[in-house]
Design an enzyme around this catalytic site. Structure first.
Site, PDB file in Angstrom:
ATOM      1  N   GLU A 140      -8.238  -5.009   5.179  1.00 41.11           N
ATOM      2  CA  GLU A 140      -8.076  -4.718   3.758  1.00 41.11           C
ATOM      3  C   GLU A 140      -6.900  -5.488   3.155  1.00 41.11           C
ATOM      4  O   GLU A 140      -6.957  -5.917   2.003  1.00 41.11           O
ATOM      5  CB  GLU A 140      -7.906  -3.210   3.553  1.00 41.11           C
ATOM      6  CG  GLU A 140      -9.220  -2.472   3.793  1.00 41.11           C
ATOM      7  CD  GLU A 140      -9.072  -0.981   3.962  1.00 41.11           C
ATOM      8  OE1 GLU A 140      -9.216  -0.266   2.976  1.00 41.11           O
ATOM      9  OE2 GLU A 140      -8.821  -0.521   5.102  1.00 41.11           O
ATOM     10  N   HIS A 188     -12.821   3.087  -0.149  1.00 45.41           N
ATOM     11  CA  HIS A 188     -12.850   2.040   0.892  1.00 45.41           C
ATOM     12  C   HIS A 188     -13.535   0.773   0.359  1.00 45.41           C
ATOM     13  O   HIS A 188     -14.062  -0.029   1.143  1.00 45.41           O
ATOM     14  CB  HIS A 188     -13.637   2.477   2.150  1.00 45.41           C
ATOM     15  CG  HIS A 188     -13.042   3.623   2.910  1.00 45.41           C
ATOM     16  ND1 HIS A 188     -13.812   4.632   3.449  1.00 45.41           N
ATOM     17  CD2 HIS A 188     -11.771   3.917   3.234  1.00 45.41           C
ATOM     18  CE1 HIS A 188     -13.042   5.495   4.082  1.00 45.41           C
ATOM     19  NE2 HIS A 188     -11.786   5.095   3.954  1.00 45.41           N
ATOM     20  N   ASN A 213       0.874  -1.179   0.000  1.00 44.45           N
ATOM     21  CA  ASN A 213       0.000   0.000   0.000  1.00 44.45           C
ATOM     22  C   ASN A 213       0.908   1.224   0.000  1.00 44.45           C
ATOM     23  O   ASN A 213       1.467   1.602   1.030  1.00 44.45           O
ATOM     24  CB  ASN A 213      -0.892  -0.036   1.254  1.00 44.45           C
ATOM     25  CG  ASN A 213      -1.866   1.121   1.290  1.00 44.45           C
ATOM     26  OD1 ASN A 213      -1.806   2.030   0.452  1.00 44.45           O
ATOM     27  ND2 ASN A 213      -2.756   1.103   2.259  1.00 44.45           N
ATOM     28  N   ARG A 253      -2.526  -2.114  -3.557  1.00 47.68           N
ATOM     29  CA  ARG A 253      -3.732  -1.326  -3.350  1.00 47.68           C
ATOM     30  C   ARG A 253      -3.664  -0.112  -4.277  1.00 47.68           C
ATOM     31  O   ARG A 253      -2.687   0.648  -4.242  1.00 47.68           O
ATOM     32  CB  ARG A 253      -3.815  -0.873  -1.903  1.00 47.68           C
ATOM     33  CG  ARG A 253      -5.008   0.013  -1.682  1.00 47.68           C
ATOM     34  CD  ARG A 253      -4.854   0.871  -0.480  1.00 47.68           C
ATOM     35  NE  ARG A 253      -6.032   1.707  -0.348  1.00 47.68           N
ATOM     36  CZ  ARG A 253      -6.036   2.851   0.321  1.00 47.68           C
ATOM     37  NH1 ARG A 253      -4.951   3.287   0.888  1.00 47.68           N
ATOM     38  NH2 ARG A 253      -7.129   3.554   0.395  1.00 47.68           N
ATOM     39  N   ARG A 282     -11.912  15.666   7.262  1.00 46.35           N
ATOM     40  CA  ARG A 282     -12.670  16.065   6.064  1.00 46.35           C
ATOM     41  C   ARG A 282     -14.092  16.468   6.456  1.00 46.35           C
ATOM     42  O   ARG A 282     -14.713  15.838   7.307  1.00 46.35           O
ATOM     43  CB  ARG A 282     -12.748  14.916   5.061  1.00 46.35           C
ATOM     44  CG  ARG A 282     -11.410  14.526   4.481  1.00 46.35           C
ATOM     45  CD  ARG A 282     -11.619  13.533   3.333  1.00 46.35           C
ATOM     46  NE  ARG A 282     -10.385  12.878   2.980  1.00 46.35           N
ATOM     47  CZ  ARG A 282     -10.163  11.555   3.088  1.00 46.35           C
ATOM     48  NH1 ARG A 282     -11.123  10.749   3.510  1.00 46.35           N
ATOM     49  NH2 ARG A 282      -9.006  11.056   2.750  1.00 46.35           N
TER      50      ARG A 282
END
Ligand code: AMP
Length: 398
Positions: A385, A180, A7, A91, A241
């Site tokens: 993940e 996601h 990743n 990823r 965010r």
């Protein structure tokens, strides 16, 4: 077969080596400050000690070289040679409309990922650098690309179109993509397993609540809506965010503060969310939860607004699917905070939800936190993940 999961961020690289057959973690680690002074690698073999080593890394190729050295190190390594790494799973953040599933990486795939760079300018170029570095160091090892956006490509047009001139979709592919996806896919599949039901027969809402946060609606095995949009800025109130807002706010603030659109957007990404709402106190939900229990005004308003927004999305997605069988909580906050789950579920009496307080206090396992008579199931499912990427990669190369 051992799968190396990579990743790659702009200055960091997380990795895990996973045995695809047993699904056991063999080793994991992180390279930080790549290309910057003070770069270091941390490495932990399963069941062993974590080591942190300062090591110069001028680029991602250097970082991956150090990862491979750590994995094959005579004393602390976990494999004898690179031949014991059967494939690499990368990823990739944005696959645009080009990818509705994971894929083996070829030159053509690399070009198609490059085409999506505009949609994720901070992430995709870094992901591509990781691919190039692995290609250089392990040219014979097959690689797969696993996209954050792919799971959401099943959304129907009415869910992914924005109410703006259609030519912007036609010309620039401005639409909802969602992120996601690997987590939403993994968690919804695990939910079906936990319930002992057929994935294709269920209506599931997944709440991925971490520093980044998103909700998805999964109906009969397909994602039908999700809260993040063209970028990860839309949807829930997150760590830093803003999530949903009236787009006119941007021009209004530019005029009031004498700032550029870029400056305001940067604030919406980095200084908003619970960090902004709490007056700059913290983006970490643990800190805010502590302050909530002390009745601090800033924490009460922040946690209330956060929970309300999640509950509102759950209501919207229940309507979109004409019902819901299970609501799943995952990621840092969703997995660990019984407090926030309780607070969100307090809005959902109309779904006949009855939480079991003892089950809601547990951690670290896939668990149903409702009582047997609850009309809708609420599940906590720790996301993984990396394992999902390893599974996808193994399925593609095997
Ligand atoms: P993630 O992005 O999935 O790593 O999640 C990070 C967020 O999860 C941070 O804001 C953490 O504060 C939050 N988190 C982690 N553990 C807990 C906990 N025990 N209680 C509340 N929030 C937590």
């Amino acid at each position: 077969m051992n799968i190396l999961v990579i990743n790659c961020g702009s200055s960091s690289l997380k990795f895990q080596l996973i045995d695809a057959q047993t699904e056991k973690l063999i080793a994991k680690g992180l390279c930080e400050r790549i290309g910057i002074d003070g770069s270091r690698i941390s490495y932990t073999p399963a069941g062993g000690e974590k080591t942190e080593t300062a090591a110069p890394m001028k680029d991602h190729t250097d970082a991956i070289r150090l990862v491979l050295d750590a994995l094959t190190n005579e004393k602390t390594g976990v494999v004898k040679s690179l031949d014991e790494i059967g494939a690499v799973g990368h990823r990739i953040v944005h696959g645009g409309e080009n990818f509705a599933a994971s894929t083996i990486i070829t030159d053509e795939v690399i070009r198609a990922i490059e085409e999506c760079n505009d949609l994720a300018p901070l992430h995709n170029p870094a992901n591509l650098i990781g691919i190039a570095a692995c290609k250089e160091l392990m040219p014979e090892t097959p690689m797969a690309a696993v996209f954050d956006t792919a799971f959401h490509q099943t959304m129907p047009e009415e869910a992914y179109l924005y109410g703006i001139p259609y030519e912007y979709y036609d010309k620039y592919k401005v639409r909802r993509y969602g992120f996601h996806g690997t987590s939403h896919s993994y968690v919804s599949h695990q939910a079906a397993k936990l319930l002992g039901r057929n994935y294709e027969d269920l209506k599931i809402i997944v709440c991925h609540l971490g520093n980044g946060a998103s909700v998805s609606a999964v109906k009969n095995g397909k994602c039908v809506d999700t809260s993040m949009g063209l970028t990860p800025l839309e949807g829930l109130i997150m760590g830093t965010r803003s999530g949903d807002l009236d787009p006119a706010i941007i021009e209004y603030l530019c005029n009031k503060e004498g700032k550029s659109v870029g400056e305001i957007l940067s604030e919406l990404n980095k200084k908003s969310g619970v960090l902004g709402l709490s007056g700059g106190f913290s983006s970490d939900f643990r800190d805010l939860e502590d302050e909530f229990h002390k009745d601090s005004d800033f924490a009460v308003r922040t946690m209330n607004a956060f929970a309300y927004r999640v509950a509102k999305y759950i209501g919207a997605y229940t309507a979109a699917m004409n019902g819901v069988d299970a609501i799943c909580f995952t990621a840092g906050l969703g997995e660990n905070s019984g407090f926030i789950r309780d607070k969100i579920c307090a809005y959902l009496g109309y779904l006949g939800i009855v939480l079991d307080p003892e089950a809601n206090g547990k951690r670290g396992e896939d668990i149903d936190i409702t009582t047997p008579d609850s009309r809708t199931r609420v599940l906590v499912i720790p996301t993984n993940e990396e394992l999902a990427i390893a599974r996808e990669t193994y399925a593609l190369v095997n």
